[in-house]
Design a protein around this motif. Structure first.
Motif, PDB file in Angstrom:
ATOM      1  N   GLN A  68       0.666  -1.252  -0.118  1.00  0.00           N
ATOM      2  CA  GLN A  68       0.016   0.093   0.208  1.00  0.00           C
ATOM      3  C   GLN A  68       1.030   1.076  -0.158  1.00  0.00           C
ATOM      4  OE1 GLN A  68      -0.313   2.042   2.894  1.00  0.00           O
ATOM      5  NE2 GLN A  68      -1.827   3.549   1.995  1.00  0.00           N
ATOM      6  N   GLN A  69       1.887   1.171   0.832  1.00  0.00           N
ATOM      7  CA  GLN A  69       3.071   2.641   0.803  1.00  0.00           C
ATOM      8  C   GLN A  69       3.512   2.632  -0.545  1.00  0.00           C
ATOM      9  OE1 GLN A  69       5.650   1.365   4.004  1.00  0.00           O
ATOM     10  NE2 GLN A  69       3.852   1.329   5.613  1.00  0.00           N
ATOM     11  N   THR A  70       3.557   1.702  -1.483  1.00  0.00           N
ATOM     12  CA  THR A  70       4.251   2.271  -2.666  1.00  0.00           C
ATOM     13  C   THR A  70       3.194   2.879  -3.626  1.00  0.00           C
ATOM     14  OG1 THR A  70       3.257   0.194  -4.028  1.00  0.00           O
ATOM     15  CG2 THR A  70       5.299   0.013  -2.816  1.00  0.00           C
ATOM     16  N   SER A  71       2.052   3.138  -3.028  1.00  0.00           N
ATOM     17  CA  SER A  71       0.914   4.023  -3.899  1.00  0.00           C
ATOM     18  C   SER A  71       0.496   3.614  -5.227  1.00  0.00           C
ATOM     19  CB  SER A  71       1.632   5.439  -4.191  1.00  0.00           C
ATOM     20  OG  SER A  71       1.774   6.054  -2.669  1.00  0.00           O
ATOM     21  N   PHE A  72       0.731   2.356  -5.426  1.00  0.00           N
ATOM     22  CA  PHE A  72       0.452   1.670  -6.979  1.00  0.00           C
ATOM     23  C   PHE A  72      -1.122   1.611  -6.998  1.00  0.00           C
ATOM     24  CE2 PHE A  72      -0.420  -2.102  -4.559  1.00  0.00           C
ATOM     25  CZ  PHE A  72      -1.376  -2.859  -5.340  1.00  0.00           C
ATOM     26  N   PHE A  73      -1.832   1.916  -6.050  1.00  0.00           N
ATOM     27  CA  PHE A  73      -3.421   1.951  -6.120  1.00  0.00           C
ATOM     28  C   PHE A  73      -3.680   3.371  -6.459  1.00  0.00           C
ATOM     29  CE2 PHE A  73      -2.935  -1.798  -3.187  1.00  0.00           C
ATOM     30  CZ  PHE A  73      -3.724  -2.749  -3.933  1.00  0.00           C
ATOM     31  N   ASN A  74      -2.854   4.242  -6.650  1.00  0.00           N
ATOM     32  CA  ASN A  74      -3.420   5.722  -6.811  1.00  0.00           C
ATOM     33  C   ASN A  74      -3.699   5.780  -8.428  1.00  0.00           C
ATOM     34  OD1 ASN A  74      -3.411   8.329  -7.418  1.00  0.00           O
ATOM     35  ND2 ASN A  74      -2.167   8.880  -5.715  1.00  0.00           N
ATOM     36  N   ARG A  80      -1.892   2.182 -15.906  1.00  0.00           N
ATOM     37  CA  ARG A  80      -2.465   0.768 -15.262  1.00  0.00           C
ATOM     38  C   ARG A  80      -0.956  -0.210 -15.368  1.00  0.00           C
ATOM     39  NH1 ARG A  80      -6.697  -1.388 -19.290  1.00  0.00           N
ATOM     40  NH2 ARG A  80      -5.197  -0.661 -20.815  1.00  0.00           N
ATOM     41  N   ARG A  81      -0.392  -0.075 -16.517  1.00  0.00           N
ATOM     42  CA  ARG A  81       0.974  -0.810 -16.454  1.00  0.00           C
ATOM     43  C   ARG A  81       2.038  -0.646 -15.443  1.00  0.00           C
ATOM     44  NH1 ARG A  81       0.579  -4.150 -20.502  1.00  0.00           N
ATOM     45  NH2 ARG A  81      -0.895  -3.544 -22.527  1.00  0.00           N
ATOM     46  N   ALA A  82       1.993   0.690 -15.279  1.00  0.00           N
ATOM     47  CA  ALA A  82       2.946   0.868 -13.926  1.00  0.00           C
ATOM     48  C   ALA A  82       2.395   0.397 -12.904  1.00  0.00           C
ATOM     49  CB  ALA A  82       2.953   2.518 -13.735  1.00  0.00           C
ATOM     50  N   ARG A  83       1.049   0.445 -12.504  1.00  0.00           N
ATOM     51  CA  ARG A  83       0.489  -0.218 -11.274  1.00  0.00           C
ATOM     52  C   ARG A  83       0.758  -1.762 -11.155  1.00  0.00           C
ATOM     53  NH1 ARG A  83      -3.471   3.555 -11.849  1.00  0.00           N
ATOM     54  NH2 ARG A  83      -4.878   2.152 -13.200  1.00  0.00           N
ATOM     55  N   GLN A  84       0.762  -2.403 -12.367  1.00  0.00           N
ATOM     56  CA  GLN A  84       0.737  -3.634 -12.405  1.00  0.00           C
ATOM     57  C   GLN A  84       2.319  -4.097 -12.154  1.00  0.00           C
ATOM     58  OE1 GLN A  84      -0.051  -6.108 -16.340  1.00  0.00           O
ATOM     59  NE2 GLN A  84      -1.890  -6.568 -14.970  1.00  0.00           N
ATOM     60  N   ARG A  85       3.242  -3.116 -12.807  1.00  0.00           N
ATOM     61  CA  ARG A  85       4.508  -3.315 -12.488  1.00  0.00           C
ATOM     62  C   ARG A  85       4.662  -3.386 -10.931  1.00  0.00           C
ATOM     63  NH1 ARG A  85       5.412  -0.097 -17.182  1.00  0.00           N
ATOM     64  NH2 ARG A  85       5.974   1.313 -15.900  1.00  0.00           N
ATOM     65  N   PRO A 138     -10.408  -5.134 -14.348  1.00  0.00           N
ATOM     66  CA  PRO A 138     -10.723  -4.361 -15.646  1.00  0.00           C
ATOM     67  C   PRO A 138     -10.364  -2.929 -15.321  1.00  0.00           C
ATOM     68  CG  PRO A 138     -11.762  -6.227 -15.679  1.00  0.00           C
ATOM     69  CD  PRO A 138     -11.387  -6.263 -14.299  1.00  0.00           C
ATOM     70  N   GLY A 139     -10.034  -1.948 -16.209  1.00  0.00           N
ATOM     71  CA  GLY A 139      -9.955  -0.594 -15.870  1.00  0.00           C
ATOM     72  C   GLY A 139      -8.675  -0.189 -15.068  1.00  0.00           C
ATOM     73  N   ALA A 140      -8.480  -0.807 -13.938  1.00  0.00           N
ATOM     74  CA  ALA A 140      -7.448  -0.629 -13.051  1.00  0.00           C
ATOM     75  C   ALA A 140      -6.077  -1.108 -13.567  1.00  0.00           C
ATOM     76  CB  ALA A 140      -7.603  -0.828 -11.386  1.00  0.00           C
ATOM     77  N   PHE A 141      -6.058  -2.439 -14.326  1.00  0.00           N
ATOM     78  CA  PHE A 141      -4.937  -3.250 -14.634  1.00  0.00           C
ATOM     79  C   PHE A 141      -5.279  -3.559 -16.234  1.00  0.00           C
ATOM     80  CE2 PHE A 141      -5.112  -3.408 -10.102  1.00  0.00           C
ATOM     81  CZ  PHE A 141      -3.619  -3.193  -9.601  1.00  0.00           C
ATOM     82  N   PRO A 142      -4.273  -3.675 -16.801  1.00  0.00           N
ATOM     83  CA  PRO A 142      -4.495  -4.370 -18.258  1.00  0.00           C
ATOM     84  C   PRO A 142      -4.535  -5.871 -18.044  1.00  0.00           C
ATOM     85  CG  PRO A 142      -2.193  -4.069 -18.023  1.00  0.00           C
ATOM     86  CD  PRO A 142      -2.769  -3.463 -16.611  1.00  0.00           C
ATOM     87  N   PRO A 143      -5.217  -6.438 -19.168  1.00  0.00           N
ATOM     88  CA  PRO A 143      -5.248  -8.064 -19.227  1.00  0.00           C
ATOM     89  C   PRO A 143      -3.727  -8.328 -19.024  1.00  0.00           C
ATOM     90  CG  PRO A 143      -6.576  -7.244 -20.823  1.00  0.00           C
ATOM     91  CD  PRO A 143      -5.728  -5.935 -20.343  1.00  0.00           C
ATOM     92  N   VAL A 144      -3.848  -9.742 -18.597  1.00  0.00           N
ATOM     93  CA  VAL A 144      -2.398 -10.647 -18.569  1.00  0.00           C
ATOM     94  C   VAL A 144      -2.474 -11.613 -19.759  1.00  0.00           C
ATOM     95  CG1 VAL A 144      -1.030 -12.004 -17.480  1.00  0.00           C
ATOM     96  CG2 VAL A 144      -2.114  -9.936 -16.122  1.00  0.00           C
TER      97      VAL A 144
END
Length: 287
Positions: A68-74, A80-85, A138-144
């Motif tokens: 959570q502290q990485t702020s990837f949910f922001n 989307r791809r940055a959050r997934q990374r 969907p929307g927050a992350f791309p398909p894998v």
């Protein structure tokens, strides 16, 4: 010698609401209630895999806090791809190249093939890509891209796969349902507020003051009605022996500002049903 029945734990998807699974696992671990199989979707899959690798529930909570502290949910600051990374990096640090064969408890992860519209059960190969697929909202992350499929979160069809637990031979099923109840008082909530768990006045529903709901609110409501209908029907068709519903409805899927309260909600719900859980663990295997 009496052998007990095979017990499955089904952990539903729900983003931050899924933190309640950690609280449930704390109680199951404390009471030494055995689990022979885990079926997980999205956050339920992530927590289930970590538990099946031997992580204590408290360690899992610490790991999610770090994530959570990485702020990837922001949703505003990262693509989307940055959050997934960020998620991939967290999972890789925790799991490395481990596969399903390394798990001490068998786990099945649920995903959906968006190309063919089919539910997919993942139970072999490397854990990290399977977890990324199962939790790709969907929307927050791309398909894998996974073995020729384009996979998204298993919650696209349903977040609580009790039918899989029964199909895999479970005689006793404990299900933790963190899918939110269908809104009744405010059916036209905008999707961003619902997902993030924050009020956004600029996107407030257009149904106030006699106006019709806006397009986003209407489409979100239609999706919620469809998924809620399927969710309820599946539970009716494949009811678990113990159904836990922690009090986490007020949290948006990506609202990770408070981690401790959802975990405590899981503890309280499991303790409320402790007599039923203990009885289930004591049921002997059918002859």
């Amino acid at each position: 010698m009496t052998h007990r029945s095979k017990i499955a734990l089904v952990l539903g998807g729900g983003g931050s609401r899924g933190l309640a699974h950690i609280g449930v696992l704390k109680v199951l671990d404390r009471e030494q209630i055995p689990i022979d199989l885990i079926v997980g979707t999205s956050m339920g899959g992530i927590i289930g895999v970590l538990f099946a690798l031997g992580y204590h529930p408290s360690e899992i909570g610490q790991g999610i806090s770090k994530l959570q502290q990485t702020s990837f949910f922001n949703l505003k600051m990262l693509t989307r791809r940055a959050r997934q990374r960020h998620v991939k990096q967290f999972l890789t640090e925790a799991l490395g190249d481990k596969t399903f064969a390394d798990l001490t408890i068998p786990v099945t992860l649920m995903a959906v093939d968006m190309r063919h519209g089919e539910e997919v059960q993942l139970d072999s190969g490397k854990l990290v890509p399977a977890l990324l697929a199962s939790s790709a909202v969907p929307g927050a992350f791309p398909p894998v891209h996974y073995h020729g499929m384009e996979l998204n979160d298993g919650g696209v069809i349903d977040s609580l796969a009790t039918h899989v637990a029964f199909a895999r031979g479970a005689a006793g099923v404990i299900a933790v349902d963190v899918y939110p109840e269908l809104e009744k008082e405010n059916p036209w909530i905008d999707p961003i507020s619902a997902i993030m768990g924050i009020a956004l006045p600029a996107l407030s529903n257009g149904h106030s003051h006699g106006k019709a709901p806006n397009i986003a609110s209407s489409m979100w409501r239609a999706t919620r009605v469809m998924t809620w209908h399927l969710h309820q029907k599946r539970l009716a068709d494949h009811p678990p022996h113990v159904l836990l519903r922690p009090d986490v409805d007020r949290y948006g899927s990506l609202d990770f500002r408070d981690i401790d309260t959802p975990i405590q909600a899981g503890v309280e719900e499991a303790e409320r049903y402790l007599p039923q859980l203990l009885r289930l663990a004591a049921v002997p295997e059918a002859a």
